[in-house]
Structures are given as C-alpha cells and as structure tokens.
Write an enzyme that holds these catalytic residues in place. Structure first.
Site, PDB file in Angstrom:
ATOM      1  N   ASP A   1      65.669  57.548 121.834  1.00 20.99           N
ATOM      2  CA  ASP A   1      65.176  57.156 120.513  1.00 20.99           C
ATOM      3  C   ASP A   1      66.035  57.750 119.407  1.00 20.99           C
ATOM      4  O   ASP A   1      65.876  57.372 118.236  1.00 20.99           O
ATOM      5  CB  ASP A   1      63.715  57.617 120.321  1.00 20.99           C
ATOM      6  CG  ASP A   1      62.726  56.465 120.477  1.00 20.99           C
ATOM      7  OD1 ASP A   1      63.166  55.297 120.370  1.00 20.99           O
ATOM      8  OD2 ASP A   1      61.544  56.739 120.696  1.00 20.99           O
TER       9      ASP A   1
ATOM     10  N   LYS B   1      58.592  47.026 126.411  1.00 24.11           N
ATOM     11  CA  LYS B   1      59.774  47.830 126.754  1.00 24.11           C
ATOM     12  C   LYS B   1      59.963  47.887 128.265  1.00 24.11           C
ATOM     13  O   LYS B   1      61.063  47.710 128.783  1.00 24.11           O
ATOM     14  CB  LYS B   1      59.624  49.254 126.182  1.00 24.11           C
ATOM     15  CG  LYS B   1      59.784  49.290 124.664  1.00 24.11           C
ATOM     16  CD  LYS B   1      59.398  50.634 124.051  1.00 24.11           C
ATOM     17  CE  LYS B   1      59.489  50.548 122.531  1.00 24.11           C
ATOM     18  NZ  LYS B   1      59.031  51.758 121.838  1.00 24.11           N
TER      19      LYS B   1
ATOM     20  N   GLN C   1      56.165  57.271 123.201  1.00 24.13           N
ATOM     21  CA  GLN C   1      55.722  56.250 122.246  1.00 24.13           C
ATOM     22  C   GLN C   1      54.914  56.891 121.119  1.00 24.13           C
ATOM     23  O   GLN C   1      53.985  57.664 121.369  1.00 24.13           O
ATOM     24  CB  GLN C   1      54.874  55.192 122.985  1.00 24.13           C
ATOM     25  CG  GLN C   1      54.424  54.046 122.109  1.00 24.13           C
ATOM     26  CD  GLN C   1      55.592  53.191 121.598  1.00 24.13           C
ATOM     27  OE1 GLN C   1      56.540  52.912 122.326  1.00 24.13           O
ATOM     28  NE2 GLN C   1      55.533  52.791 120.339  1.00 24.13           N
TER      29      GLN C   1
END
Ligand code: NAD
Length: 307
Positions: free
Chosen positions: A141, A74, A118
């Site tokens: 997200d 990422k 994460q």
C-alpha cells in the site's frame, strides 16, 4: 486519436472553429482488464522461473460491508492473475496485538510478498502501530514512512496504489506530464500527497489544494491535469476546469440513491475537459491493477530479479 493524445491546443482550435467536442473518456475499467491480462502472463512466466507464485496477504478486520466488497475484489483479481492470496479475516473484536501477530507471521512468511491491512480499522485498534509493523519491502500500500521517504527522495520504492494507478493511466493514454501544470485537490497520505510527489517526480509543475485553499476554482482552472481527490460528491463543475484539461476523478462516495459518485460533475465537465475518467470505471479498477503491480514488484525484489 483523441484529445488526450493531441493535447489542449488542438482542443482549443476546434473550439474556436465552433466545433463542439466532448472529452475523451479514459476507461480505467477496460485498461485495468488489459493490465490484468499482461499480469497473468508475467506471473505465469515468473512463477516457473522462481518456483512459486507471488503472494499477497490481505488482512480484513471486522464486518464493514464496503471493506468486505473491496477485499473480495482484490482477492478475486489476485486469483485471476495467479497470485496466491490467502483469506485472513479477523473479528471486529480483534486486539491491536492480535493484528500485529498476524502481520509478524506474514512478515516472516517467504510465500508472501505483500501485506495489506484493509482500512478503516475498528476504532479501538492503533492504526499507526499496525501500519508501521508491515515490513517496508512487503508494504504494497506504500503507507510505511520508509516508502514515503523514498518517494520524497524520488527513489524507487513501493508507492500507494491509487496515485500510482493514476500515473499508469496517464502514461497508457499517452497524456504528457512533464512541463504540464498539475493541480491535486486533496492532501491525504493515501492519495493527495503521494499523487503530488509522483507528478512532481515526473516533472510536472504541481499545486496542492485542500480544505483551507482560498478560491479553489481559480487554482483548479490553472490545471492541464486536474486530480480531484477530496471526497465531496460532484463538487467539481465546469467553473473548475481549464478547457481541454485532463480531469482525473479519484473521489468515490455513495449517494443517497445508493449510486457511486465521483468528485466531478461528469456530464457537465465532459463538455469542457479534453479527457476525463468516469466513476465508476475509472480510477477504482486502476487501483486494484496497481496493487497487483506492487505485489509483482515486491515478488521480483524478493526473488532477486532485477530485469
Ligand atoms: P481524505 O478525507 O483523507 O482527504 C480528503 C482531502 O480533501 C483532504 O486533504 C482535505 O483537505 C481535502 N478537501 C476536503 N474537502 C475539501 C474542499 N471542500 N475543498 C478542497 N479540499 C477539500 O480522503 P482520501 O482518503 O484522500 O480520499 C479522497 C477521495 O478519494 C474519497 O472520496 C475516497 O473515497 C476516494 N478514494 C478513491 C480511491 C479509488 O480507488 N478510486 C482510493 C482511495 C480514495
């Protein structure tokens, strides 16, 4: 022009004529590379206008090797397109309060447009508390209830990266959604539910299947668009597929041989499907490309850019 553009009827006609056909491969890796190129141009242009680049804080807690790889990918993608992405690595022993403190810092930081924690988090951490703390306008997200609510209402908001990436892939390969029967296998908040809502918001007729669905294969065989997001390696074989269907394989599991496997039995299903995504090289790269799209969207919002 492949079957994905011509549709199921053409596929069936060829079958009737006895022509053997293989599904179009929907190459998410190549598409993601194209999208990264477009994002780099967009970011260079907008950064001059706004006076700063977009910023994404990816918070990594602990030493899980898979998470380290995902986060490194990422951050690498961010650097490639010119998004500022500072490293925030907290030890596995980090308390919920320490993670909340890091989130608060980035919630206040005007150089940061997106915050991502994460997953999975170490078991002692209160995951829901952590995800709720991210300001909804920085929730790239799309897990915050405020953004999930906007999705249910069909209003613009930040949407989970994997399902939004699936829609982008369908659109870029010109696979029609409106009026089609979509079957989503999986009902998680990360993939299945937002996927079903996105397809519904695009006027598909949607069936959601899950671990308690009876006769899953019969449900799946109704699908013009089948999204497999169940996390059961290679469970979806030809019995689950309507000839000519578009098959999107979201699943990623590591086999005992160390290789990545999708939920779909690729070699078998490609002989009956109209179009199919591979694993690896399908939805995985699209998820990262979409994370950057979400970050750029949040940046435009923070910079007051509407067009
Ligand atoms: P999850 O475990 O939270 O959810 C799985 C869902 O599948 C559940 O709703 C469950 O009801 C359903 N399910 C499980 N077994 C089933 C069965 N035998 N029949 C029917 N339904 C069944 O998983 P998730 O987070 O939604 O992820 C699903 C898969 O997608 C995993 O393999 C994950 O690694 C992968 N994934 C990939 C990406 C990507 O970028 N490609 C992103 C997120 C998740």
């Amino acid at each position: 022009m492949g079957y994905s553009e011509r549709g199921n009827q053409e596929w069936q006609k060829d079958q009737e004529k006895g022509q053997t056909t293989m599904a179009d491969i929907l190459d998410g890796k190549a598409l993601a590379a194209t999208i990264h190129g477009e994002q780099a141009e967009k970011v260079a242009f907008l950064s001059k206008k706004v006076g700063r680049p977009p910023g994404l804080a990816v918070i990594l807690v602990g030493d899980d090797p898979a998470s380290h790889t995902y986060v490194a990918n990422k951050r690498k993608a961010c650097h490639r397109v010119g998004i500022y992405a500072p490293d925030i690595n907290l030890p596995a022993s980090a308390t919920t309060d320490a993670i909340l403190e890091a989130i608060d810092t980035f919630n206040r930081d005007p150089a940061i447009d997106g915050i991502l924690v994460q997953l999975p988090l170490p078991s002692h951490v209160a995951k829901d508390k952590v995800l709720l703390r991210i300001s909804p306008d920085k929730d790239v997200d799309g897990f915050h209830p405020a953004n999930l609510g906007l999705l249910v209402a069909g209003e613009p908001g930040l949407v989970a990266c994997t399902p939004r990436g699936v829609i982008t892939l369908l659109d870029r390969f010109k696979i029609p959604i409106a009026g089609k029967h979509a079957v989503v296998i999986g009902r998680s908040l990360i993939v299945g539910k937002p996927m079903a809502l996105l397809l519904l918001n695009r006027d598909a007729t949607v069936t959601i299947c899950h671990s308690k669905t009876s006769d899953l294969a019969a449900q799946a065989r109704q699908a013009d668009i089948l999204v497999a997001a169940l996390g059961r390696p290679e469970m979806i074989g030809r019995d689950y597929i309507k000839p000519g269907a578009t098959v999107i394989d979201v699943g990623i599991s590591r086999g005992t041989d160390g290789k990545l496997k999708g939920d779909v039995l690729f070699e078998e299903v490609r002989q009956i499907a109209g179009a199919i995504t591979p694993v690896p090289g399908g939805i995985g790269p699209m998820t990262i490309a979409t994370l950057l799209d979400n970050t750029i969207d949040a940046y435009r919002f923070h910079a007051g850019l509407t067009a």
